[in-house]
Design an enzyme around this catalytic site. Structure first.
Site, PDB file in Angstrom:
ATOM      1  N   ASP A 131      56.969  47.964  51.018  1.00 39.01           N
ATOM      2  CA  ASP A 131      56.394  47.467  49.741  1.00 39.01           C
ATOM      3  C   ASP A 131      55.580  46.510  49.770  1.00 39.01           C
ATOM      4  O   ASP A 131      54.892  46.332  50.957  1.00 39.01           O
ATOM      5  CB  ASP A 131      57.554  47.564  48.990  1.00 39.01           C
ATOM      6  CG  ASP A 131      57.445  47.817  47.129  1.00 39.01           C
ATOM      7  OD1 ASP A 131      56.265  47.337  46.457  1.00 39.01           O
ATOM      8  OD2 ASP A 131      58.031  48.861  46.769  1.00 39.01           O
ATOM      9  N   ASP A 140      68.311  34.939  42.683  1.00 40.59           N
ATOM     10  CA  ASP A 140      69.231  36.202  42.647  1.00 40.59           C
ATOM     11  C   ASP A 140      68.919  36.745  44.018  1.00 40.59           C
ATOM     12  O   ASP A 140      69.893  38.157  44.226  1.00 40.59           O
ATOM     13  CB  ASP A 140      68.876  36.985  41.591  1.00 40.59           C
ATOM     14  CG  ASP A 140      68.936  36.403  40.312  1.00 40.59           C
ATOM     15  OD1 ASP A 140      69.775  35.164  40.202  1.00 40.59           O
ATOM     16  OD2 ASP A 140      68.754  36.974  39.103  1.00 40.59           O
ATOM     17  N   HIS A 164      55.910  44.131  42.749  1.00 37.81           N
ATOM     18  CA  HIS A 164      56.293  45.202  42.620  1.00 37.81           C
ATOM     19  C   HIS A 164      57.640  45.191  43.695  1.00 37.81           C
ATOM     20  O   HIS A 164      58.632  45.616  43.471  1.00 37.81           O
ATOM     21  CB  HIS A 164      55.177  46.264  42.965  1.00 37.81           C
ATOM     22  CG  HIS A 164      55.995  47.722  43.155  1.00 37.81           C
ATOM     23  ND1 HIS A 164      56.681  48.097  44.222  1.00 37.81           N
ATOM     24  CD2 HIS A 164      56.026  48.654  42.247  1.00 37.81           C
ATOM     25  CE1 HIS A 164      57.054  49.550  43.942  1.00 37.81           C
ATOM     26  NE2 HIS A 164      56.436  49.838  42.526  1.00 37.81           N
ATOM     27  N   ASN A 255      53.926  59.278  39.036  1.00 36.47           N
ATOM     28  CA  ASN A 255      53.772  59.004  37.458  1.00 36.47           C
ATOM     29  C   ASN A 255      52.898  59.607  36.537  1.00 36.47           C
ATOM     30  O   ASN A 255      52.563  59.269  35.759  1.00 36.47           O
ATOM     31  CB  ASN A 255      53.951  57.520  37.293  1.00 36.47           C
ATOM     32  CG  ASN A 255      54.878  56.732  37.821  1.00 36.47           C
ATOM     33  OD1 ASN A 255      55.939  57.050  38.248  1.00 36.47           O
ATOM     34  ND2 ASN A 255      54.415  55.333  38.273  1.00 36.47           N
ATOM     35  N   ALA A 265      57.440  62.129  48.904  1.00 33.24           N
ATOM     36  CA  ALA A 265      58.640  62.782  48.379  1.00 33.24           C
ATOM     37  C   ALA A 265      58.512  64.157  48.335  1.00 33.24           C
ATOM     38  O   ALA A 265      59.767  64.619  48.400  1.00 33.24           O
ATOM     39  CB  ALA A 265      58.596  62.202  46.804  1.00 33.24           C
ATOM     40  N   TYR A 267      58.064  66.003  51.066  1.00 28.37           N
ATOM     41  CA  TYR A 267      58.644  66.298  52.315  1.00 28.37           C
ATOM     42  C   TYR A 267      59.879  66.720  52.052  1.00 28.37           C
ATOM     43  O   TYR A 267      60.821  65.779  51.539  1.00 28.37           O
ATOM     44  CB  TYR A 267      58.273  65.417  53.450  1.00 28.37           C
ATOM     45  CG  TYR A 267      56.778  65.113  53.712  1.00 28.37           C
ATOM     46  CD1 TYR A 267      55.915  66.096  53.704  1.00 28.37           C
ATOM     47  CD2 TYR A 267      56.385  63.758  53.562  1.00 28.37           C
ATOM     48  CE1 TYR A 267      54.480  66.022  54.042  1.00 28.37           C
ATOM     49  CE2 TYR A 267      54.938  63.454  54.121  1.00 28.37           C
ATOM     50  CZ  TYR A 267      54.221  64.695  54.142  1.00 28.37           C
ATOM     51  OH  TYR A 267      52.698  64.466  54.191  1.00 28.37           O
ATOM     52  N   SER A 317      59.031  54.360  40.705  1.00 25.61           N
ATOM     53  CA  SER A 317      59.291  53.413  41.483  1.00 25.61           C
ATOM     54  C   SER A 317      60.667  52.839  41.377  1.00 25.61           C
ATOM     55  O   SER A 317      61.692  52.507  42.160  1.00 25.61           O
ATOM     56  CB  SER A 317      58.161  52.242  41.598  1.00 25.61           C
ATOM     57  OG  SER A 317      57.436  52.669  42.580  1.00 25.61           O
TER      58      SER A 317
END
Length: 389
Positions: A131, A140, A164, A255, A265, A267, A317
Site C-alpha cells: 500500500d 493505535d 490509505h 469501486n 482480484a 485472478y 479497499s
C-alpha cells in the site's frame, strides 16, 4: 545470446531516458538465458552506475527497464524475450470523508470480530500490506507495525504520505485498547510494503517486487487493496508464485459499481472482496459478480489516519482489510492452512447479504464475512482432519 550487448543496449537508453520515463517488464522465455543476463548484470553494475537503476524480481525472473530500451531489446532478441507494459495501478478507495473515530468501528463489530477474540486475536500472524505505507507514530498502531520495506526509497521506513495504507492498517490490527481504536486482528503483526506514492499510484513492477519481498520474508497473508482494469502476465505470474508458496492474497474488487471487477482480484489464485454498506447490502459503489468470494464492511469505515488522527473512508479497499483481518484470526489457530482452504472456508462461512431491489443473490457472488463463524468452522475442520489422521 550476447548478454554484454543486451545490457549495453539498455545502458544507452538508461543514460538518455528521463528519471520518470515509462518502463517495461522484461522476462525471458528460457530460464538459462535469464540466469546469464542476471550474472552479467551483477558483474557490470559495480562499474556501471547506470545499471543500478534496473530492478529485478527473482521470483518471476524479470527485469524492469526503460520503455525505449525494451523496444530495442525486442528488435534485437525477439525470440528470447517477453515484454509487457509496466502499467499504473491505483488504490481502491473513494475520497476521504469526515474525520472522527469509534473505539470499536461498526465494521469490526459487523463481522463479529470481538466475539472471536476469546478464541484468537491473530497473534504471530504476519500480514504484508502492499500500500502507501503506514504512520509509525500512530498510538493505535505502534505495537502492530514491523519494519516492512519501502520500495520507492530503499533503506527508509515505509512511511505513509497518503493515508490509505494507515487506514488499512488500522482496520487490520489497531490495538489502541480502551483509549483508542481496535482492529479486527489486534495482535497480528503488520509489514507495510510501500509500493504506492503520495497519490495512491504505483507501477505493476512495484507490486511484483512487493509480492516478491513478502514471499522471501515468509509473510502469511498479503492485503492488496488496489487494482487495475487490464491483465498483467507479470502480476499474475507473481501471484501464482505466492499462492504456491502458501501465501494467501486478499484483493479488492474495485469501486465501479459494476458486474465484473479489477485485477488482481479477478485472478483465481486471489480471494476477491466486495464491499457492504451499513445495512449489510452490497454497497452501490462495489463491483460484484460470481467471482467475488466474500464481502466486507466498506461504507463510511472509521480507522486510523495520518498525524495520529482518524478518518472515515469508503471503498472495497476498506472491505478487504476486514476480510484479511478475519483470515489472520483463523491462521493464528490454523497456521498450516493453504490459500485454497482459506478461500473455501471464507466462502462457506459467509452470511447471506441483504439484496437491493431487483438484485439476484446468484449474481452477487459470495456472502458477508463472519469472523466468528470462520473460526468455528476452522476448528471443526481441524478436528475432522485430525480424526482422519
Amino acid at each position: 545470446m550476447d548478454y554484454y550487448r543486451f545490457w549495453q543496449i539498455l545502458l544507452d537508453e538508461i543514460s538518455a531516458a528521463p528519471k520518470n520515463a515509462d518502463r517495461r517488464i522484461v522476462t525471458f522465455n528460457d530460464a538459462r538465458q535469464y540466469a546469464g543476463a542476471l550474472s552479467e548484470w551483477r558483474s557490470l553494475k559495480a562499474k556501471t552506475p547506470g545499471l543500478r537503476q534496473v530492478q529485478v524480481s527473482p521470483l518471476i525472473r524479470a527485469f524492469f527497464v526503460p520503455a525505449a530500451g525494451a523496444g530495442k531489446l525486442l528488435h534485437t532478441f525477439e525470440d528470447a524475450l517477453c515484454i509487457e507494459e509496466d502499467a499504473r495501478i491505483q488504490v481502491h478507495a473513494v475520497a476521504p470523508e469526515k474525520s472522527g473515530t469509534s473505539l470499536m468501528p461498526w465494521g469490526v463489530k459487523a463481522i463479529h470480530a470481538p466475539q472471536a477474540w476469546s478464541r484468537s486475536t491473530g497473534v504471530h500472524v504476519k500480514i504484508g500490506v502492499i500500500d502507501t505505507g503506514a504512520d509509525y507514530r500512530h498510538p493505535d498502531l505502534k505495537h502492530s507495525l514491523a519494519s516492512g520495506v519501502n520500495l520507492l526509497y530503499r533503506g527508509m521506513l515505509p512511511l505513509d504520505d497518503n493515508g490509505h495504507g494507515t487506514h488499512i492498517a488500522g482496520t487490520l490490527a489497531a490495538a489502541g485498547g480502551t483509549r483508542g481504536m481496535m482492529g479486527v486482528a489486534p495482535r497480528a503483526l503488520l509489514y507495510p510494503v510501500k509500493a504506492f506514492d503520495h497519490n495512491g499510484s504505483a507501477y505493476v513492477s512495484d507490486i511484483v517486487l512487493g509480492i516478491d519481498w513478502c514471499v522471501q520474508n515468509k509473510i502469511d497473508i498479503i492485503n492488496m487493496s488496489f487494482g487495475m482494469k487490464t491483465r498483467s502476465k507479470a502480476l499474475h505470474d507473481v501471484v501464482i508464485k505466492a499462492y504456491r508458496a502458501g501465501i494467501a492474497i486478499i484483493a479488492s474488487s474495485g469501486n465501479d459499481g459494476k458486474r465484473g471487477g479489477d485485477y488482481p482480484a479477478r485472478y483465481p489464485e486471489t480471494i476477491a472482496v466486495g464491499a457492504l454498506d451499513r445495512r449489510h447490502r452490497v454497497a452501490a459503489f462495489s463491483n460484484r459478480g460470481p467471482y467475488i468470494d466474500v464481502y466486507g464492511p466498506g461504507e463510511g469505515v472509521p480507522s486510523c489516519w495520518l498525524k495520529e488522527g482518524y478518518k472515515e473512508m469508503s471503498g472495497t479497499s476498506m472491505a478487504t482489510s476486514h476480510v484479511t483481518g478475519a483470515a489472520a484470526l483463523l491462521l493464528a489457530l490454523r497456521p498450516g492452512l493453504s490459500p485454497r482452504e482459506l478461500k473455501l472456508l471464507l466462502r462457506r462461512t459467509a452470511s447471506p447479504v441483504r439484496l437491493r431491489k431487483g438484485q439476484r443473490r446468484a449474481a452477487l457472488g459470495g456472502g458477508a464475512a463472519d469472523a466468528l463463524r470462520l473460526l468455528r468452522a476452522g476448528a471443526r475442520s481441524k478436528r475432522a482432519t485430525a480424526a482422519k489422521a
